[in-house]
Design a protein around this motif. Structure first.
Motif, PDB file in Angstrom:
ATOM      1  N   CYS A  52       0.845  -1.202   0.000  1.00 11.27           N
ATOM      2  CA  CYS A  52       0.000   0.000   0.000  1.00 11.27           C
ATOM      3  C   CYS A  52       0.874   1.244   0.000  1.00 11.27           C
ATOM      4  CB  CYS A  52      -0.915   0.018   1.227  1.00 11.27           C
ATOM      5  SG  CYS A  52      -2.061  -1.373   1.344  1.00 11.27           S
ATOM      6  N   HIS A  53       1.939   1.217   0.803  1.00  6.87           N
ATOM      7  CA  HIS A  53       2.859   2.354   0.833  1.00  6.87           C
ATOM      8  C   HIS A  53       3.544   2.538  -0.520  1.00  6.87           C
ATOM      9  CE1 HIS A  53       1.979   2.366   4.973  1.00  6.87           C
ATOM     10  NE2 HIS A  53       2.954   1.593   5.418  1.00  6.87           N
ATOM     11  N   VAL A  54       3.936   1.415  -1.124  1.00  9.75           N
ATOM     12  CA  VAL A  54       4.624   1.501  -2.412  1.00  9.75           C
ATOM     13  C   VAL A  54       3.720   2.153  -3.463  1.00  9.75           C
ATOM     14  CG1 VAL A  54       5.622   0.158  -4.301  1.00  9.75           C
ATOM     15  CG2 VAL A  54       6.141  -0.453  -1.932  1.00  9.75           C
ATOM     16  N   MET A  55       2.473   1.686  -3.550  1.00 13.46           N
ATOM     17  CA  MET A  55       1.562   2.256  -4.545  1.00 13.46           C
ATOM     18  C   MET A  55       1.264   3.716  -4.244  1.00 13.46           C
ATOM     19  SD  MET A  55      -1.915   0.588  -6.090  1.00 13.46           S
ATOM     20  CE  MET A  55      -2.752   1.326  -7.507  1.00 13.46           C
ATOM     21  N   ALA A  56       1.212   4.063  -2.954  1.00 10.63           N
ATOM     22  CA  ALA A  56       0.985   5.463  -2.598  1.00 10.63           C
ATOM     23  C   ALA A  56       2.126   6.333  -3.088  1.00 10.63           C
ATOM     24  CB  ALA A  56       0.829   5.586  -1.086  1.00 10.63           C
ATOM     25  N   HIS A  57       3.357   5.898  -2.827  1.00  9.82           N
ATOM     26  CA  HIS A  57       4.515   6.702  -3.234  1.00  9.82           C
ATOM     27  C   HIS A  57       4.615   6.787  -4.756  1.00  9.82           C
ATOM     28  CE1 HIS A  57       5.593   6.949   0.870  1.00  9.82           C
ATOM     29  NE2 HIS A  57       6.160   5.760   0.985  1.00  9.82           N
ATOM     30  N   GLU A  58       4.367   5.667  -5.429  1.00 12.15           N
ATOM     31  CA  GLU A  58       4.531   5.644  -6.879  1.00 12.15           C
ATOM     32  C   GLU A  58       3.421   6.385  -7.611  1.00 12.15           C
ATOM     33  OE1 GLU A  58       6.810   1.328  -7.479  1.00 12.15           O
ATOM     34  OE2 GLU A  58       4.675   1.523  -7.920  1.00 12.15           O
ATOM     35  N   SER A  59       2.193   6.232  -7.143  1.00  9.73           N
ATOM     36  CA  SER A  59       1.043   6.701  -7.927  1.00  9.73           C
ATOM     37  C   SER A  59       0.243   7.800  -7.253  1.00  9.73           C
ATOM     38  CB  SER A  59       0.116   5.516  -8.250  1.00  9.73           C
ATOM     39  OG  SER A  59       0.776   4.581  -9.083  1.00  9.73           O
ATOM     40  N   PHE A  60      -0.134   7.620  -5.990  1.00  6.61           N
ATOM     41  CA  PHE A  60      -1.047   8.574  -5.363  1.00  6.61           C
ATOM     42  C   PHE A  60      -0.354   9.884  -5.002  1.00  6.61           C
ATOM     43  CE2 PHE A  60      -3.208   4.493  -3.731  1.00  6.61           C
ATOM     44  CZ  PHE A  60      -3.842   4.313  -4.949  1.00  6.61           C
ATOM     45  N   GLU A  61       0.984   9.856  -4.906  1.00  4.96           N
ATOM     46  CA  GLU A  61       1.726  11.090  -4.666  1.00  4.96           C
ATOM     47  C   GLU A  61       2.182  11.750  -5.959  1.00  4.96           C
ATOM     48  OE1 GLU A  61       4.898  10.112  -2.010  1.00  4.96           O
ATOM     49  OE2 GLU A  61       3.549   9.449  -0.399  1.00  4.96           O
ATOM     50  N   ASP A  62       1.928  11.090  -7.082  1.00  7.55           N
ATOM     51  CA  ASP A  62       2.356  11.614  -8.382  1.00  7.55           C
ATOM     52  C   ASP A  62       1.308  12.582  -8.930  1.00  7.55           C
ATOM     53  OD1 ASP A  62       3.946  11.556 -10.916  1.00  7.55           O
ATOM     54  OD2 ASP A  62       2.068  10.730 -11.673  1.00  7.55           O
ATOM     55  N   PRO A  63       1.676  13.838  -9.216  1.00  2.00           N
ATOM     56  CA  PRO A  63       0.683  14.830  -9.664  1.00  2.00           C
ATOM     57  C   PRO A  63      -0.033  14.437 -10.950  1.00  2.00           C
ATOM     58  CG  PRO A  63       2.715  15.898  -8.981  1.00  2.00           C
ATOM     59  CD  PRO A  63       3.006  14.434  -9.018  1.00  2.00           C
ATOM     60  N   ASP A  64       0.680  13.830 -11.903  1.00  2.00           N
ATOM     61  CA  ASP A  64       0.034  13.477 -13.179  1.00  2.00           C
ATOM     62  C   ASP A  64      -0.996  12.362 -12.984  1.00  2.00           C
ATOM     63  OD1 ASP A  64       1.559  15.352 -14.516  1.00  2.00           O
ATOM     64  OD2 ASP A  64       3.142  13.915 -15.017  1.00  2.00           O
ATOM     65  N   THR A  65      -0.634  11.353 -12.180  1.00  2.00           N
ATOM     66  CA  THR A  65      -1.594  10.282 -11.906  1.00  2.00           C
ATOM     67  C   THR A  65      -2.794  10.830 -11.137  1.00  2.00           C
ATOM     68  OG1 THR A  65       0.228   8.691 -11.793  1.00  2.00           O
ATOM     69  CG2 THR A  65      -1.894   8.012 -10.846  1.00  2.00           C
ATOM     70  N   ALA A  66      -2.518  11.680 -10.163  1.00  2.00           N
ATOM     71  CA  ALA A  66      -3.605  12.284  -9.388  1.00  2.00           C
ATOM     72  C   ALA A  66      -4.530  13.098 -10.281  1.00  2.00           C
ATOM     73  CB  ALA A  66      -3.025  13.164  -8.280  1.00  2.00           C
ATOM     74  N   ALA A  67      -3.957  13.840 -11.237  1.00  7.07           N
ATOM     75  CA  ALA A  67      -4.787  14.646 -12.138  1.00  7.07           C
ATOM     76  C   ALA A  67      -5.727  13.758 -12.949  1.00  7.07           C
ATOM     77  CB  ALA A  67      -3.895  15.469 -13.059  1.00  7.07           C
ATOM     78  N   LEU A  68      -5.215  12.600 -13.403  1.00  2.00           N
ATOM     79  CA  LEU A  68      -6.053  11.672 -14.162  1.00  2.00           C
ATOM     80  C   LEU A  68      -7.175  11.115 -13.279  1.00  2.00           C
ATOM     81  CD1 LEU A  68      -6.581  10.135 -16.776  1.00  2.00           C
ATOM     82  CD2 LEU A  68      -4.834   8.461 -16.089  1.00  2.00           C
ATOM     83  N   LEU A  69      -6.854  10.754 -12.069  1.00  5.64           N
ATOM     84  CA  LEU A  69      -7.881  10.266 -11.147  1.00  5.64           C
ATOM     85  C   LEU A  69      -8.923  11.339 -10.854  1.00  5.64           C
ATOM     86  CD1 LEU A  69      -5.751   8.238  -8.552  1.00  5.64           C
ATOM     87  CD2 LEU A  69      -7.682   7.328  -9.852  1.00  5.64           C
TER      88      LEU A  69
END
Length: 681
Positions: A52-69
């Motif tokens: 869960c931490h890994v996916m958070a650091h890789e994706s949920f903290e990434d501005p581009d991924t967050a923008a898509l979500l």
């Protein structure tokens, strides 16, 4: 826009500063999804979950991924420990869709809450045959925009399939052969005879399977069942999954040899392993297994107990952002500490398998490749001196480790997990003759009920006192069982009365009238797209399995056949699955053993003191399938049917061995009780 800043869950707060516009579980997210005509991205995890931490650091903290979500979805974050019902119902869907489950769980829902696609961890870049998370998001968005009919049809099919699965036919009657056949499957197909344990890596403790196999051995005399259980316990005790300094166990090992854990620790794992080690010690007479039980209790009381006396939920795998950093050692630091403790560095480096090159990613995970007795014999060491040196070295290493930045702790108080820990303390305390553990369990279950039973049982609270979700079946059942276990060990009638009342209420509010087992959520709980029901004894026992034990216990204590009938009706629904997949039904199969064994009740009645303790110990230090032992002081206003008219004899504590509450002549000496139990089989 990120609602998690207002959350109380430690897991949700870990995501409060993500650029993702997270919503908490509730109506508002579904309303927003309908208004925007977008799907929901549901992410479920827990605070100590490494991936869960890994996916958070890789994706949920990434501005581009967050923008898509944020642009294409409504994102909802759920702590599975706060909402096990949400986790359970959508995990069924993910498992059906992908063939496997796990955390983080990632599910895409239509705005009405029905799932249409899901999985677990997706990386930030394509690797190992997995698409990136952004690729998954783009594909789901394209399907939603361009092939909406297919998406809706998929969600309807999944819902219908799972609904149909929930009403599959069951056997007509209980089959006494189930437990023998299930044991054969485990011992022939699942037992890892080379490394210990069941199945291949990742290796999970399987505490409930182990405890069941020990009870199976006690009932049948099967040496193979005993050997499989004890080998697993030995392998874990020596492995890196076991904290060689502080005690307690990590969630699982990533390898077949039990060396490399994911370093998170959860209350439930140590709580469930505790009675398994105690039972193995009682059956084999091995003091080293008893020592593991004792170190597990020390870990729980020293490291996992909050200021109010209750147990916290978990501790993290990571510290300073690095998995396992708190727990591993360089050779130089290890040698420095051992030398300062006045011990032989070469001896203890060999004992703990510490090398200059390391045994994991250049560092060393402390483990014990060869059992202590064997190690001492192989090296011709003085056993007593080695034990003294080992204790000193462990203390020195732990003291040095405590100067490091410790992993974060999830301070949630979970009703079911605390109750399972209480049950473990009582069972182990009786088997190993540790009355202080039983007193501790009594204190904990009393505090837990005072904290969480507000009109009705709640599922959890947060440190500081904020209360959480209404209780689920596993909460009601586990708390009731813990109260009954403490009552049986102490004779506290208030606990008995409270347990009976809660059991009746739980049965009424959670029962599935059509099948005879119980739903995970109460009849008046929040409605999900399906009403969840758990029967799988996975990381923790299912509420159904624990409720079965509650019913069987009450049948023994009250003589009321309705409780036995309820237990049997629920077990019938589990028979087919328990036969096919026994390692997923360890707690339930232990209840089958109870039913197959000749049922007996043992009342040990007398004033508290050495004489009563010596008499009770004859039964308490044994694993006796089918025998329910209660130790109590006599009362003129007795309200427990098993204890009615059970009095001391000539002023001496007396033991009454009964069947269906009809008792043989009482005995007053330990030898006479031992003879009686041996004759009864």
């Amino acid at each position: 826009m990120n609602e998690l800043t207002h959350a109380t869950s430690p897991y949700l707060l870990q995501h409060a500063e993500n650029p993702v516009h997270w919503r908490q579980w509730g109506d508002s997210g579904f309303v927003e999804a309908r208004e925007r005509d977008v799907p929901i991205f549901l992410s479920v995890g827990y605070s100590s979950c490494h991936w869960c931490h890994v996916m958070a650091h890789e994706s949920f903290e990434d501005p581009d991924t967050a923008a898509l979500l944020n642009d294409r979805f409504v994102s909802i974050k759920v702590d599975r420990e706060e909402r096990p019902d949400v986790d359970a119902v959508y995990m069924q869907a993910v498992t059906a869709l992908s063939g496997h489950g796990g955390w983080p769980m990632s599910v895409f829902l239509a705005p009405d809450g029905r799932p249409f696609f899901g999985g677990t961890y997706w990386p930030d870049e394509p690797r190992h045959g997995m698409p990136s998370f952004r690729q998954v998001l783009a594909a789901v968005d394209d399907a939603w925009q361009q092939r909406r009919d297919e998406v809706v049809e998929s969600s309807e099919q999944i819902t219908q399939t799972l609904a149909n699965h929930a009403v599959t036919s069951v056997a007509d009657d209980l089959d006494a052969r189930v437990t023998d056949e299930a044991a054969q499957v485990v011992l022939e197909q699942a037992w890892d005879r080379e490394h210990g344990g069941f199945g291949r890596a990742p290796k999970f403790p399987q505490a409930m399977t182990i405890e069941w196999l020990l009870v199976h051995h006690a009932r049948t005399g099967s040496a193979t069942a005993r050997d499989a259980a004890v080998q697993a316990l030995d392998a874990m005790a020596r492995g890196g999954i076991h904290d060689q300094l502080a005690g307690g166990f990590a969630r699982y090992a990533t390898d077949d040899d039990w060396l490399v854990p994911h370093f998170e620790k959860m209350l439930t794992d140590s709580a469930l392993l505790l009675p398994a080690y105690a039972a193995a010690a009682a059956l084999t007479g091995r003091e080293d297994l008893a020592d593991v039980a004792r170190s597990t209790v020390r870990f729980l009381l020293d490291d996992f107990r909050a200021d109010d006396g209750l147990f916290v939920a978990a501790s993290d795998a990571d510290s300073e952002g690095v998995e396992g950093k708190y727990f591993v050692w360089s050779f130089d630091e290890f040698a420095d500490v051992v030398a300062a403790a006045g011990a032989d560095v070469d001896v203890f480096a060999a004992y703990f398998d510490v090398t200059e090159s390391g045994n994991w990613e250049g560092a060393n995970i402390l483990h014990v490749p060869v059992g202590t007795a064997t190690f001492v014999a192989q090296r011709g060491l003085d056993g007593e001196k080695f034990s003294q040196d080992l204790e000193r070295v462990r203390h020195a290493l732990r003291s040095r480790r405590e100067t490091r930045v410790a992993p974060a702790v999830d301070t949630k108080v979970l009703a079911d997990a605390n109750a399972l820990a209480c049950r473990g303390l009582v069972v182990a305390g009786r088997l190993l003759g540790e009355p202080a553990w039983i007193c501790t369990a009594r204190e904990i279950i009393t505090t837990l009920v005072e904290r969480l039973e507000i009109d009705r049982m709640l599922h959890h609270s947060i440190a500081g006192g904020e209360l959480g979700a209404p209780g689920f079946l596993e909460d009601h059942a586990a708390v009731t069982l813990a109260e009954l276990e403490v009552f049986a060990a102490t004779g506290d009638r208030n606990l008995f009365d409270r347990a009976v009342a809660r059991a009746e209420e739980t049965h009424a509010r959670f029962i599935d009238e059509d099948r005879g087992d119980w739903f995970q959520t109460a009849s008046d709980a929040e409605s999900l797209y399906l009403r969840p029901k758990t029967t799988w004894d996975n990381a923790t026992p299912s509420g159904t399995s624990v409720m079965i034990e509650v019913c069987l216990t009450l049948a023994d204590l009250t003589g009321d056949d309705r409780w036995r009938e309820r237990a049997e009706a629920a077990l019938v629904t589990m028979q087919p699955s328990a036969r096919r997949m026994p390692t997923g039904f360890g707690w339930a199969l232990r209840q089958f053993e109870t039913l197959v064994a000749t049922r007996r009740q043992l009342a040990v009645v007398g004033d508290e003191g050495a004489d009563r303790a010596a008499l009770a110990a004859i039964a308490e230090r044994r694993v006796l399938p089918g025998v329910r032992t209660v130790v109590a002081t006599p009362r003129s206003d007795e309200n427990v049917p098993l204890l009615l008219a059970r009095t001391p004899v000539d002023g001496q504590p007396a033991a009454y061995l009964c069947r269906n509450l009809t008792c043989e002549r009482p005995v007053t000496t330990p030898d006479a009780l031992a003879e009686l139990l041996d004759a009864a089989g």
